[in-house]
Design an enzyme around this catalytic site. Structure first.
Site, PDB file in Angstrom:
ATOM      1  N   TRP A   1      35.378  45.583  33.484  1.00  0.00           N
ATOM      2  CA  TRP A   1      34.617  44.428  33.981  1.00  0.00           C
ATOM      3  C   TRP A   1      33.339  44.323  33.165  1.00  0.00           C
ATOM      4  CZ3 TRP A   1      29.623  44.374  36.051  1.00  0.00           C
ATOM      5  CH2 TRP A   1      29.182  43.115  36.468  1.00  0.00           C
TER       6      TRP A   1
ATOM      7  N   GLU B   1      39.122  42.809  35.300  1.00  0.00           N
ATOM      8  CA  GLU B   1      38.540  42.221  36.515  1.00  0.00           C
ATOM      9  C   GLU B   1      37.710  40.991  36.177  1.00  0.00           C
ATOM     10  OE1 GLU B   1      35.509  43.601  40.151  1.00  0.00           O
ATOM     11  OE2 GLU B   1      35.975  44.955  38.495  1.00  0.00           O
TER      12      GLU B   1
ATOM     13  N   LYS C   1      35.171  37.565  37.390  1.00  0.00           N
ATOM     14  CA  LYS C   1      34.060  37.277  38.298  1.00  0.00           C
ATOM     15  C   LYS C   1      33.679  35.821  38.149  1.00  0.00           C
ATOM     16  CE  LYS C   1      29.706  39.116  40.010  1.00  0.00           C
ATOM     17  NZ  LYS C   1      28.767  40.248  39.994  1.00  0.00           N
TER      18      LYS C   1
ATOM     19  N   ASP D   1      38.722  41.191  42.781  1.00  0.00           N
ATOM     20  CA  ASP D   1      37.695  41.655  43.716  1.00  0.00           C
ATOM     21  C   ASP D   1      37.424  40.484  44.645  1.00  0.00           C
ATOM     22  OD1 ASP D   1      34.958  41.826  44.771  1.00  0.00           O
ATOM     23  OD2 ASP D   1      34.713  43.581  43.488  1.00  0.00           O
TER      24      ASP D   1
ATOM     25  N   HIS E   1      34.511  38.175  44.128  1.00  0.00           N
ATOM     26  CA  HIS E   1      34.328  37.558  42.814  1.00  0.00           C
ATOM     27  C   HIS E   1      34.931  36.164  42.700  1.00  0.00           C
ATOM     28  CE1 HIS E   1      33.410  41.480  40.387  1.00  0.00           C
ATOM     29  NE2 HIS E   1      32.641  41.320  41.455  1.00  0.00           N
TER      30      HIS E   1
ATOM     31  N   HIS F   1      39.895  45.198  44.333  1.00  0.00           N
ATOM     32  CA  HIS F   1      38.663  45.812  44.809  1.00  0.00           C
ATOM     33  C   HIS F   1      38.338  45.112  46.122  1.00  0.00           C
ATOM     34  CE1 HIS F   1      36.681  47.702  40.980  1.00  0.00           C
ATOM     35  NE2 HIS F   1      37.788  48.328  41.370  1.00  0.00           N
TER      36      HIS F   1
ATOM     37  N   ASP G   1      28.561  37.406  46.001  1.00  0.00           N
ATOM     38  CA  ASP G   1      29.146  38.726  45.754  1.00  0.00           C
ATOM     39  C   ASP G   1      28.124  39.802  46.118  1.00  0.00           C
ATOM     40  OD1 ASP G   1      30.740  40.816  44.851  1.00  0.00           O
ATOM     41  OD2 ASP G   1      29.962  40.660  42.811  1.00  0.00           O
TER      42      ASP G   1
ATOM     43  N   ASP H   1      28.550  42.531  48.096  1.00  0.00           N
ATOM     44  CA  ASP H   1      29.070  43.897  48.226  1.00  0.00           C
ATOM     45  C   ASP H   1      28.661  44.576  49.530  1.00  0.00           C
ATOM     46  OD1 ASP H   1      30.608  44.499  45.734  1.00  0.00           O
ATOM     47  OD2 ASP H   1      28.732  43.857  44.819  1.00  0.00           O
TER      48      ASP H   1
ATOM     49  N   ASP I   1      34.935  48.567  46.640  1.00  0.00           N
ATOM     50  CA  ASP I   1      33.783  48.344  45.763  1.00  0.00           C
ATOM     51  C   ASP I   1      32.681  47.652  46.549  1.00  0.00           C
ATOM     52  OD1 ASP I   1      31.965  47.913  43.786  1.00  0.00           O
ATOM     53  OD2 ASP I   1      33.236  46.624  42.545  1.00  0.00           O
TER      54      ASP I   1
END
Length: 413
Positions: free
Chosen positions: A180, A221, A223, A254, A257, A281, A289, A291, A321
């Site tokens: 990524w 990955e 985003k 993810d 993302h 993820h 994003d 997290d 993640d």
């Protein structure tokens, strides 16, 4: 009859086998991310976080060394049923005797302590090149216009392939290596194509390195945007999906993302139609994003349901993640991991064929009725039995975290 036996009988009435579900769940390995324990700092430099990544909060007890981080991971895993994998970033290299190496010169020896740690505990290891929090990551990395910078990061990617192969060989199981990059622009670009062509060139050069594809599973990955790259991200979903398809590597999604109205759960079946394997993820984005710690929420449960209903547990690689520094970091690990396991258990306890048959016959009333009734079935009793038979605490696990905080974390200053 105990609570599990009562729950087992209730699920049996709809055609769900709790014993089979628990046996399946026991063998699902989820990759736990090391970077929750120290707020994505790593050990290879004192550089501040970059690449659109932010960790908010200053809860006491952050791991300050490899030894402290390993100690915290041990504690977290003791509270999580099952046997799993550990996901490392390259910035977690361990340098000893005043030695050091820049990221383009990393070698397996810089991760031997992690490999030994994993082997002693029966863990697998996954790996990630770290294309952020470095002086050469102040602009773009694999898409940089500066050729020496681009080459530096290409060499970093190649080095990480060798480290991943080392992990797989030592632990006798495949290592997932996920790429990524944070490359992008804050405002509207004049040229979107050139950075993507440079990124493709860099990926081609990294993957031209000889490595054992049975041992190393390379992922890419995407985003949608990040802080400081709100208008343009080089590694967009379309770029990464097309590159993965062309190069024969694994696409990684993810669920933080994408645009807030996009759901990864809805994408899984499309991806499985065209790829033998996909990777996830699992996180929780709040408005962006961000997290946040994974909850037992609708999207987490829907992601698990899609995997199970597609009979794709051997085709979907699951990792977590997120990084929250506003709460106890061990608790954050445990809450997220156990919630993903609960979501998978919930899916495994659904009468898949019966539900599919209702859809096929067009009986959507019965489909909705059964789906809604199952939401109040005694999942918790089955989950507690799973914890018990796998030597993990049940709902009283948090008292262990509180004790660890008093005895260990608060002494770190």
């Amino acid at each position: 009859m105990n609570r599990y036996e009562e729950a087992k009988a209730i699920y049996k009435e709809i055609g769900a086998d709790t014993d089979k579900a628990l046996e399946t769940l026991k063998n699902i390995r989820i990759s736990i991310h090391c970077w929750q324990g120290d707020d994505v700092r790593g050990f290879d430099s004192d550089n501040s976080l970059s690449g659109g990544i932010q960790t908010t909060g200053n809860y006491p007890g952050k791991a300050r060394s490899p030894e402290e981080l390993m100690q915290d991971i041990d504690k977290a895993l003791s509270l999580i049923p099952g046997r799993h994998k550990l996901n490392l970033h390259a910035c977690y290299a361990v340098f000893e005797n005043n030695s050091s190496a820049d990221r383009d010169k990393l070698e397996p020896k810089h991760f031997q302590k992690w490999a030994d740690f994993a082997k002693e505990r029966g863990l697998g290891l996954d790996f990630n090149p770290t294309f952020f929090s470095h002086p050469k990551a102040s602009g773009m990395t694999l898409a940089s216009t500066d050729e020496s910078t681009r080459k530096f990061w290409v060499e970093h990617g190649k080095a990480c392939l060798k480290i991943s192969e080392y992990f797989a060989s030592k632990l006798n199981q495949p290592c997932v290596m996920n790429i990524w990059i944070p490359d992008g622009l804050k405002d509207i670009p004049a040229d979107r194509l050139s950075p993507r062509l440079r990124f493709k060139q860099s990926l081609d050069e990294i993957l031209s390195t000889s490595y054992d594809k049975e041992k190393v599973r390379v992922c890419l990955e995407s985003k949608v945007f990040g802080i400081g790259m709100e208008s343009y991200t080089v590694g967009s979903a379309e770029f990464c999906l097309n590159y993965a398809n062309q190069a024969g590597i694994i696409p990684l999604m993810d669920n933080g993302h994408y645009h807030p109205t996009e759901l990864v759960s809805d994408k899984i079946s499309s991806m499985l139609t065209f790829f033998d394997k996909i990777a996830l993820h699992i996180t929780r984005g709040v408005r962006w994003d961000s997290d946040h710690v994974v909850l037992f929420d609708d999207e987490t449960r829907e992601i698990a349901k899609e995997i199970v209903f597609a009979n794709a547990l051997d085709r979907v690689i699951i990792a977590l993640d997120y990084f929250d520094a506003s709460i106890n970091r061990i608790a954050a690990w445990v809450i997220g991991m156990r919630n993903v396991q609960k979501a998978l258990l919930s899916a495994l306890l659904q009468p898949v064929e019966k539900l599919k048959a209702l859809q096929q016959s067009g009986d959507f009333t019965a489909l909705m009725a059964l789906t809604e009734e199952m939401k109040t079935f005694p999942l918790g009793d089955v989950w507690e039995h799973f914890c018990e038979i796998n030597n993990a605490p049940k709902s009283d696990w948090f008292s262990e975290v509180q004790k660890y905080e008093r005895d260990v974390l608060k002494l770190r200053g």
